[in-house]
Write a protein that holds these residues in place. Structure first.
Motif, PDB file in Angstrom:
ATOM      1  N   VAL A 157      23.582  38.014 -80.823  1.00 49.69           N
ATOM      2  CA  VAL A 157      22.813  39.109 -80.243  1.00 49.69           C
ATOM      3  C   VAL A 157      23.604  40.405 -80.229  1.00 49.69           C
ATOM      4  N   GLY A 158      24.861  40.343 -79.886  1.00 49.21           N
ATOM      5  CA  GLY A 158      25.712  41.519 -79.907  1.00 49.21           C
ATOM      6  C   GLY A 158      25.516  42.485 -78.750  1.00 49.21           C
ATOM      7  N   ILE A 159      25.102  41.994 -77.600  1.00 49.47           N
ATOM      8  CA  ILE A 159      24.982  42.862 -76.425  1.00 49.47           C
ATOM      9  C   ILE A 159      26.084  42.475 -75.451  1.00 49.47           C
ATOM     10  N   THR A 160      27.040  43.380 -75.323  1.00 50.20           N
ATOM     11  CA  THR A 160      28.116  43.176 -74.356  1.00 50.20           C
ATOM     12  C   THR A 160      27.799  44.007 -73.116  1.00 50.20           C
ATOM     13  N   ARG A 161      28.485  43.711 -72.071  1.00 49.06           N
ATOM     14  CA  ARG A 161      28.261  44.422 -70.816  1.00 49.06           C
ATOM     15  C   ARG A 161      28.567  45.902 -71.013  1.00 49.06           C
ATOM     16  N   ASP A 162      27.590  46.745 -70.671  1.00 49.35           N
ATOM     17  CA  ASP A 162      27.717  48.188 -70.851  1.00 49.35           C
ATOM     18  C   ASP A 162      26.875  48.862 -69.769  1.00 49.35           C
ATOM     19  N   LEU A 163      27.526  49.323 -68.715  1.00 48.62           N
ATOM     20  CA  LEU A 163      26.797  49.886 -67.584  1.00 48.62           C
ATOM     21  C   LEU A 163      26.122  51.215 -67.920  1.00 48.62           C
ATOM     22  N   THR A 164      26.686  51.969 -68.852  1.00 40.59           N
ATOM     23  CA  THR A 164      26.051  53.218 -69.265  1.00 40.59           C
ATOM     24  C   THR A 164      24.716  52.927 -69.928  1.00 40.59           C
ATOM     25  N   GLU A 165      24.704  51.984 -70.843  1.00 38.75           N
ATOM     26  CA  GLU A 165      23.467  51.596 -71.526  1.00 38.75           C
ATOM     27  C   GLU A 165      22.492  50.964 -70.531  1.00 38.75           C
ATOM     28  N   SER A 166      23.009  50.176 -69.613  1.00 44.89           N
ATOM     29  CA  SER A 166      22.171  49.571 -68.591  1.00 44.89           C
ATOM     30  C   SER A 166      21.475  50.649 -67.761  1.00 44.89           C
ATOM     31  N   PHE A 167      22.244  51.624 -67.336  1.00 44.57           N
ATOM     32  CA  PHE A 167      21.673  52.700 -66.523  1.00 44.57           C
ATOM     33  C   PHE A 167      20.621  53.476 -67.312  1.00 44.57           C
ATOM     34  N   LYS A 168      20.855  53.681 -68.594  1.00 41.83           N
ATOM     35  CA  LYS A 168      19.878  54.387 -69.436  1.00 41.83           C
ATOM     36  C   LYS A 168      18.521  53.696 -69.362  1.00 41.83           C
ATOM     37  N   TRP A 169      18.507  52.358 -69.476  1.00 42.38           N
ATOM     38  CA  TRP A 169      17.258  51.610 -69.445  1.00 42.38           C
ATOM     39  C   TRP A 169      16.637  51.604 -68.053  1.00 42.38           C
ATOM     40  N   TYR A 170      17.470  51.484 -66.997  1.00 41.29           N
ATOM     41  CA  TYR A 170      16.942  51.552 -65.638  1.00 41.29           C
ATOM     42  C   TYR A 170      16.289  52.930 -65.398  1.00 41.29           C
ATOM     43  N   ARG A 171      16.920  53.962 -65.900  1.00 39.40           N
ATOM     44  CA  ARG A 171      16.405  55.319 -65.706  1.00 39.40           C
ATOM     45  C   ARG A 171      15.073  55.488 -66.424  1.00 39.40           C
ATOM     46  N   LEU A 172      14.987  55.001 -67.650  1.00 40.16           N
ATOM     47  CA  LEU A 172      13.727  55.104 -68.381  1.00 40.16           C
ATOM     48  C   LEU A 172      12.602  54.388 -67.631  1.00 40.16           C
ATOM     49  N   ALA A 173      12.903  53.202 -67.112  1.00 45.65           N
ATOM     50  CA  ALA A 173      11.888  52.455 -66.363  1.00 45.65           C
ATOM     51  C   ALA A 173      11.487  53.207 -65.097  1.00 45.65           C
ATOM     52  N   ALA A 174      12.443  53.788 -64.422  1.00 46.41           N
ATOM     53  CA  ALA A 174      12.165  54.499 -63.178  1.00 46.41           C
ATOM     54  C   ALA A 174      11.335  55.760 -63.414  1.00 46.41           C
ATOM     55  N   GLU A 175      11.487  56.382 -64.564  1.00 43.42           N
ATOM     56  CA  GLU A 175      10.717  57.588 -64.879  1.00 43.42           C
ATOM     57  C   GLU A 175       9.217  57.312 -64.955  1.00 43.42           C
ATOM     58  N   GLN A 176       8.875  56.069 -65.180  1.00 41.46           N
ATOM     59  CA  GLN A 176       7.455  55.731 -65.296  1.00 41.46           C
ATOM     60  C   GLN A 176       6.935  55.331 -63.952  1.00 41.46           C
TER      61      GLN A 176
END
Length: 176
Positions: A157-176
């Motif tokens: 899969v190639g997804i390592t722990r990355d809090l910056t990327e995690s926050f990006k997705w949380y932010r996108l979800a929260a915008e909706q």
């Protein structure tokens, strides 16, 4: 800016808060973060059929999916893969997912991730989750955030722990 965190520790509120503050401060210069409006416009432009029509087809598969979930509770892997309701759900949503319908992409990701009506395939599950998230699906965006918050323990899969990327997705979800 990625935070250096011990992968065995869970992210603390302070670390996520620090990351959020930095992200907000830098958001005007961050070109790699896509707004939810941009995702919605992209999704509507890419759909091959009217969204309402695709939503109606997807809704038909929901009862089948929920019935199948009840049927496979406590069942083994082979019984889950062979469940005819899941197979039927997949036959309904696969063309929708291929056509860019985000809810169907998320549902297909779940089928692959759990091995419902198909052989389990984590790589395909993540791929379909990402497509759904990029298509503006809030649940898929939250799932992507979790994938990056925790990392996916599968080398394909190639997804390592990355809090910056995690926050990006949380932010996108929260915008909706």
């Amino acid at each position: 800016k990625a935070l250096k965190v011990n992968p065995n520790d869970t992210a603390t509120r302070d670390q996520l808060s620090e990351l959020a503050n930095e992200s907000v401060a830098n958001s005007k210069s961050e070109e790699n973060i896509i707004s939810s409006d941009t995702l919605k416009k992209k999704r509507l432009a890419e759909l091959g059929r009217p969204l309402e029509e695709m939503d109606a087809e997807f809704e038909k598969s929901e009862k089948l999916f929920n019935d199948a979930l009840e049927e496979v509770t406590g069942k083994n892997k082979e019984e889950k893969e062979a469940n005819t309701n899941f197979v039927l759900v997949r036959s309904i949503i696969s063309p929708l997912a291929e056509n860019g319908h985000a809810k169907s992409q998320r549902r297909l990701a779940r089928l692959y991730g759990a091995g419902f009506g198909i052989s389990q395939n984590v790589k395909e599950a993540v791929r379909w989750t990402r497509l759904a998230a990029e298509g503006g699906d809030v649940e898929a965006q939250m799932k992507m955030a979790l994938f990056y918050e925790k990392g996916v323990q599968n080398p394909e899969v190639g997804i390592t722990r990355d809090l910056t990327e995690s926050f990006k997705w949380y932010r996108l979800a929260a915008e909706q």
